[in-house]
Design a protein around this motif. Sequence first.
Motif, PDB file in Angstrom:
ATOM      1  N   VAL A  65     -11.743   4.180  -8.133  1.00 54.12           N
ATOM      2  CA  VAL A  65     -12.996   4.889  -7.815  1.00 54.12           C
ATOM      3  C   VAL A  65     -13.438   5.773  -8.972  1.00 54.12           C
ATOM      4  O   VAL A  65     -14.613   6.087  -9.112  1.00 54.12           O
ATOM      5  N   HIS A  66     -12.486   6.180  -9.819  1.00 54.73           N
ATOM      6  CA  HIS A  66     -12.711   7.183 -10.873  1.00 54.73           C
ATOM      7  C   HIS A  66     -12.935   8.571 -10.278  1.00 54.73           C
ATOM      8  O   HIS A  66     -13.554   9.428 -10.893  1.00 54.73           O
ATOM      9  N   ASN A  67     -12.441   8.754  -9.077  1.00 60.49           N
ATOM     10  CA  ASN A  67     -12.379  10.075  -8.450  1.00 60.49           C
ATOM     11  C   ASN A  67     -11.154  10.035  -7.538  1.00 60.49           C
ATOM     12  O   ASN A  67     -11.163   9.365  -6.508  1.00 60.49           O
ATOM     13  N   HIS A  68     -10.097  10.726  -7.935  1.00 60.71           N
ATOM     14  CA  HIS A  68      -8.815  10.625  -7.230  1.00 60.71           C
ATOM     15  C   HIS A  68      -8.938  11.007  -5.766  1.00 60.71           C
ATOM     16  O   HIS A  68      -8.337  10.360  -4.888  1.00 60.71           O
ATOM     17  N   TYR A  69      -9.716  12.010  -5.470  1.00 63.05           N
ATOM     18  CA  TYR A  69      -9.779  12.520  -4.107  1.00 63.05           C
ATOM     19  C   TYR A  69     -10.572  11.582  -3.196  1.00 63.05           C
ATOM     20  O   TYR A  69     -10.200  11.392  -2.029  1.00 63.05           O
ATOM     21  N   PHE A  70     -11.606  10.975  -3.715  1.00 59.72           N
ATOM     22  CA  PHE A  70     -12.323   9.965  -2.932  1.00 59.72           C
ATOM     23  C   PHE A  70     -11.434   8.736  -2.718  1.00 59.72           C
ATOM     24  O   PHE A  70     -11.498   8.098  -1.663  1.00 59.72           O
ATOM     25  N   GLN A  71     -10.636   8.417  -3.715  1.00 58.44           N
ATOM     26  CA  GLN A  71      -9.750   7.267  -3.571  1.00 58.44           C
ATOM     27  C   GLN A  71      -8.687   7.540  -2.502  1.00 58.44           C
ATOM     28  O   GLN A  71      -8.392   6.655  -1.688  1.00 58.44           O
ATOM     29  N   ILE A  72      -8.128   8.741  -2.506  1.00 56.87           N
ATOM     30  CA  ILE A  72      -7.185   9.128  -1.453  1.00 56.87           C
ATOM     31  C   ILE A  72      -7.860   9.045  -0.088  1.00 56.87           C
ATOM     32  O   ILE A  72      -7.269   8.595   0.906  1.00 56.87           O
ATOM     33  N   TRP A  73      -9.110   9.455  -0.040  1.00 53.94           N
ATOM     34  CA  TRP A  73      -9.878   9.438   1.209  1.00 53.94           C
ATOM     35  C   TRP A  73      -9.988   8.015   1.757  1.00 53.94           C
ATOM     36  O   TRP A  73      -9.856   7.792   2.962  1.00 53.94           O
ATOM     37  N   THR A  74     -10.251   7.043   0.900  1.00 57.81           N
ATOM     38  CA  THR A  74     -10.340   5.657   1.368  1.00 57.81           C
ATOM     39  C   THR A  74      -8.983   5.139   1.829  1.00 57.81           C
ATOM     40  O   THR A  74      -8.916   4.278   2.711  1.00 57.81           O
ATOM     41  N   GLU A  75      -7.896   5.655   1.259  1.00 61.39           N
ATOM     42  CA  GLU A  75      -6.569   5.107   1.535  1.00 61.39           C
ATOM     43  C   GLU A  75      -5.940   5.669   2.797  1.00 61.39           C
ATOM     44  O   GLU A  75      -5.387   4.912   3.611  1.00 61.39           O
ATOM     45  N   VAL A  76      -5.982   6.979   2.955  1.00 63.54           N
ATOM     46  CA  VAL A  76      -5.345   7.598   4.127  1.00 63.54           C
ATOM     47  C   VAL A  76      -6.332   8.420   4.949  1.00 63.54           C
ATOM     48  O   VAL A  76      -5.928   9.240   5.780  1.00 63.54           O
ATOM     49  N   GLY A  77      -7.613   8.202   4.743  1.00 61.02           N
ATOM     50  CA  GLY A  77      -8.635   8.778   5.594  1.00 61.02           C
ATOM     51  C   GLY A  77      -8.739  10.290   5.517  1.00 61.02           C
ATOM     52  O   GLY A  77      -8.174  10.955   4.641  1.00 61.02           O
ATOM     53  N   SER A  78      -9.466  10.835   6.475  1.00 63.95           N
ATOM     54  CA  SER A  78      -9.692  12.274   6.507  1.00 63.95           C
ATOM     55  C   SER A  78      -8.406  13.050   6.774  1.00 63.95           C
ATOM     56  O   SER A  78      -8.233  14.170   6.284  1.00 63.95           O
ATOM     57  N   LEU A  79      -7.496  12.464   7.550  1.00 66.10           N
ATOM     58  CA  LEU A  79      -6.208  13.128   7.776  1.00 66.10           C
ATOM     59  C   LEU A  79      -5.447  13.266   6.465  1.00 66.10           C
ATOM     60  O   LEU A  79      -4.882  14.327   6.173  1.00 66.10           O
ATOM     61  N   GLY A  80      -5.420  12.203   5.691  1.00 67.33           N
ATOM     62  CA  GLY A  80      -4.718  12.257   4.415  1.00 67.33           C
ATOM     63  C   GLY A  80      -5.357  13.227   3.444  1.00 67.33           C
ATOM     64  O   GLY A  80      -4.655  13.953   2.718  1.00 67.33           O
ATOM     65  N   LEU A  81      -6.693  13.253   3.421  1.00 69.47           N
ATOM     66  CA  LEU A  81      -7.385  14.178   2.529  1.00 69.47           C
ATOM     67  C   LEU A  81      -7.107  15.625   2.932  1.00 69.47           C
ATOM     68  O   LEU A  81      -6.928  16.503   2.079  1.00 69.47           O
ATOM     69  N   ALA A  82      -7.041  15.865   4.240  1.00 75.52           N
ATOM     70  CA  ALA A  82      -6.732  17.212   4.725  1.00 75.52           C
ATOM     71  C   ALA A  82      -5.306  17.617   4.348  1.00 75.52           C
ATOM     72  O   ALA A  82      -5.055  18.769   3.966  1.00 75.52           O
ATOM     73  N   VAL A  83      -4.374  16.669   4.431  1.00 74.50           N
ATOM     74  CA  VAL A  83      -2.991  16.960   4.052  1.00 74.50           C
ATOM     75  C   VAL A  83      -2.914  17.272   2.552  1.00 74.50           C
ATOM     76  O   VAL A  83      -2.224  18.210   2.132  1.00 74.50           O
ATOM     77  N   LEU A  84      -3.621  16.487   1.742  1.00 81.13           N
ATOM     78  CA  LEU A  84      -3.628  16.745   0.305  1.00 81.13           C
ATOM     79  C   LEU A  84      -4.234  18.112   0.000  1.00 81.13           C
ATOM     80  O   LEU A  84      -3.726  18.857  -0.852  1.00 81.13           O
ATOM     81  N   ALA A  85      -5.325  18.465   0.705  1.00 74.20           N
ATOM     82  CA  ALA A  85      -5.933  19.788   0.524  1.00 74.20           C
ATOM     83  C   ALA A  85      -4.941  20.884   0.913  1.00 74.20           C
ATOM     84  O   ALA A  85      -4.831  21.916   0.234  1.00 74.20           O
ATOM     85  N   GLY A  86      -4.193  20.650   1.997  1.00 71.23           N
ATOM     86  CA  GLY A  86      -3.190  21.622   2.419  1.00 71.23           C
ATOM     87  C   GLY A  86      -2.103  21.799   1.379  1.00 71.23           C
ATOM     88  O   GLY A  86      -1.625  22.920   1.137  1.00 71.23           O
ATOM     89  N   LEU A  87      -1.705  20.704   0.747  1.00 73.13           N
ATOM     90  CA  LEU A  87      -0.699  20.778  -0.312  1.00 73.13           C
ATOM     91  C   LEU A  87      -1.194  21.628  -1.474  1.00 73.13           C
ATOM     92  O   LEU A  87      -0.454  22.475  -2.001  1.00 73.13           O
ATOM     93  N   TRP A  88      -2.441  21.402  -1.876  1.00 72.17           N
ATOM     94  CA  TRP A  88      -3.000  22.183  -2.982  1.00 72.17           C
ATOM     95  C   TRP A  88      -3.144  23.657  -2.606  1.00 72.17           C
ATOM     96  O   TRP A  88      -2.870  24.543  -3.428  1.00 72.17           O
ATOM     97  N   VAL A  89      -3.559  23.940  -1.378  1.00 74.60           N
ATOM     98  CA  VAL A  89      -3.691  25.340  -0.950  1.00 74.60           C
ATOM     99  C   VAL A  89      -2.330  26.022  -0.970  1.00 74.60           C
ATOM    100  O   VAL A  89      -2.188  27.156  -1.455  1.00 74.60           O
ATOM    101  N   CYS A  90      -1.316  25.340  -0.445  1.00 78.70           N
ATOM    102  CA  CYS A  90       0.043  25.906  -0.471  1.00 78.70           C
ATOM    103  C   CYS A  90       0.511  26.130  -1.904  1.00 78.70           C
ATOM    104  O   CYS A  90       1.169  27.143  -2.200  1.00 78.70           O
ATOM    105  N   PHE A  91       0.187  25.199  -2.786  1.00 80.54           N
ATOM    106  CA  PHE A  91       0.558  25.352  -4.188  1.00 80.54           C
ATOM    107  C   PHE A  91      -0.086  26.595  -4.779  1.00 80.54           C
ATOM    108  O   PHE A  91       0.586  27.410  -5.440  1.00 80.54           O
TER     109      PHE A  91
END
Length: 798
Positions: free
Chosen positions: A413-439
């Motif tokens: 996609v040339h956008n990592h976060y949109f690509q994650i979104w297509t792969e594991v949906g909104s749940l996956g994107l939310a989990v990734l956002a949670g990981l970054w917030v915790c970081f």
Amino acid sequence: MAGSQKRRTVPKQRRPERKTAPGAEAVQAPPREFRAALVVLAAILIYSPYLRGLFFQTEQQWTLLLACAAFLLVWWGKIRRQEVSVFGKPMDYFALALVVLYAVSAFGAASQRLAVAEVVKITLYFLVFWMVGQLGREERPGYILVASVYLAAAGVALAGVLVALGVVFIKDGFVGGRIYSTLQYPNALASYLTAANFFGWLLWARAGRIGRFLLAAGTSLLLTVLLGTGSRGGLLLYPAVLAVFLLGAPRGTRVPLLVHVAGSWATALMASSRFLPLILAGQQQAAWQWLVLSLLAAVAVQGVYEVVRWAASGRRRAWVWAPVGASAALAAVLVLRLAGRPAGGWLQNLLPAHLASRLQDISLETFGAATRLQWSLDALKLVQARPWLGWGGGAWEAAYQSFQSYYYTSTQVHNHYFQIWTEVGSLGLAVLAGLWVCFLVTVVANYRRGSDDERFLQWAVFCAALALGLHAMLDFDLALGAVSLVLWTCFGLTRGLDRKFGRENYFLRRQEYLRVRSRFLTGAVVVALLVAWLPASLLLGEAYARKAVAALQTGQPAAALENFRLATLFDPFRSAYLVDRASLLAAGGNVREALALAGKAVAKDRFNQRVLTRAAEVSWQAGRPDQAVEIMEKACRAAPWTREGWENLGRTAAMAGLSYLAAGERDQAKHYLERAAAIPSEVRSLTAGLSPELVRLWKEGGRPWLEVTPAMELTAGIAFYGLERFEEALEVLARPLKDKQLQAEASYWASLTHRRLNHSAEADELRKKAEALNPELVQSYRELEEALTLSGMKEQHP
């Protein structure tokens, strides 16, 4: 200097550790298994960028096996020191949740094999994160891992320079005047070198005198290659992250760092101003000399720094360093002037001409920006189709051609976060956002609690991760395992410092340890074996597939069939193995099993046009033309903007219609013949609905335009012949009759059509032409021609 600062005490009270038995404190020291695991992790970080950035599946699978070995070493060390903690903070659970979501989404993935490959990758990243978090509680392992990344990056930069000079050959290492090096992609290389550069600043501040000289030359080389990538996004993000880095560095290091940064950039700009232009002009020797001169200048700048540092020893005041910093900045401008830069705007005077022109060309209307924006919009179509769990790992690569707005080829996609979104949906994107917030929260907490050295380490790690995370919004850098491993190492180092400050170690009493140690060790071995089973099995499947291909090439179909069977046994996710095996079975007469395997292949890779086409061929071999057309229809819809899909669908439908017509099933025949005859008009209507902007992007992208081809018209002409619409058949056969590749077949069908219209002379002439051009083709149609005659086709006009 950070290394000379006294370690301040941590102001906040820490939680007490769990009590241990007498003598347990000695066991709590880092065991030798930790040192062995650290060596393995450092080796992974060092070699990964040299294996094409760890972008391809085979290298990722081998690396996961190596990581499993390190995982066992870490657990054995933990058990020996009577410590069995696993998770402790939300950051751990968010990281694990991402692995779980990728595993769950693989069951309904667009491509099961690509989804499993992503499970391998994310498991590798998670293991590295967890192990670094365990080892990173100690200061020394953290610096070893940071130094490993920097060392690997310096080697990658050197490789990029050598391939540009023509000294070594690396496929796609230097393309179009831009340095790609071993990562084979310039923007990913820029992101990787930027992260490593912040580690370089940290190491320089802690190094001794000789180390600072080496790091000065190495950092200058890194920055020279960073400029040589020509990455617009990388060069635009770098100043902002550098400013954050300098602001967060401990007070005693900011001014010396500013001097070092100015000197490194001055010499890098000096090298870049002439290095690539000389190479492109064919003056490799002069380019080499200029590069060496710039590295010597970097060493000289470091020498000046050491002299001033010695002179200022004992009275380290800001007024001593400020003139040095100002002089370094002035020297950068003077060096560029001496390099022959003409007067111009500030950007032209600051950067080499080729880089300045690239940065000035940035606009959302440029081809590169417009296409990436459109790709992200197309990614949202996949998200809308499956908003919660997505399409599984590799979703974009597997399915984008079914959702794209126009024809382009881009497996990312040339956008990592949109690509994650297509792969594991909104749940996956939310989990990734949670990981970054915790970081981010953990970074702040660690920064507040640590000593100056610990704060400096944490801040450098944070800036490296920030650079990688921001650039991932603009490109697919994190699709390269080597780049993602650096990011997850940053996560792990941050988590390690957090464990240290929080005293999360769970030390067991002696009696409890003796009672449960076998359970924990058995559990660690079981987990490691379960994780290792997947990449090991995939690698075995790949090995057997290679044997099958070799057997086919040497004319051994039985051996090929057996090896494909073993390949599918060890790698049941790859549809290509299944369809290859099905094709061999169909050729051998085993129709039932062939159809079953082809059906499984389609279910595992529903958007793969190649697999669908092969499955349709198997159905045709098995005597199921109806099923062949159905699957070919799916193949066409899987990539509707490509010509091949429409051409294959037209031929399959036309031949299916004729076969039903020869069998006397006129209703079935009419259905398929009309489908083939309608394809040219359907193709025209498809492209007619495109907006002018999409047409522009398509044509500027250089991909073949979707138009009615002679092959489509040939099958339409055959279909019109079967429908007894002979005048229309001759009309659409006119262009194929002029095509060298299709002339023989077009002449044959035009001959039959003229015969039905009682044009005997034309029919005879075209028949002779077809036989002269391709007698085998005419012979292959003889049986069908006789069957059509016997079926009672009427000589009538539409």
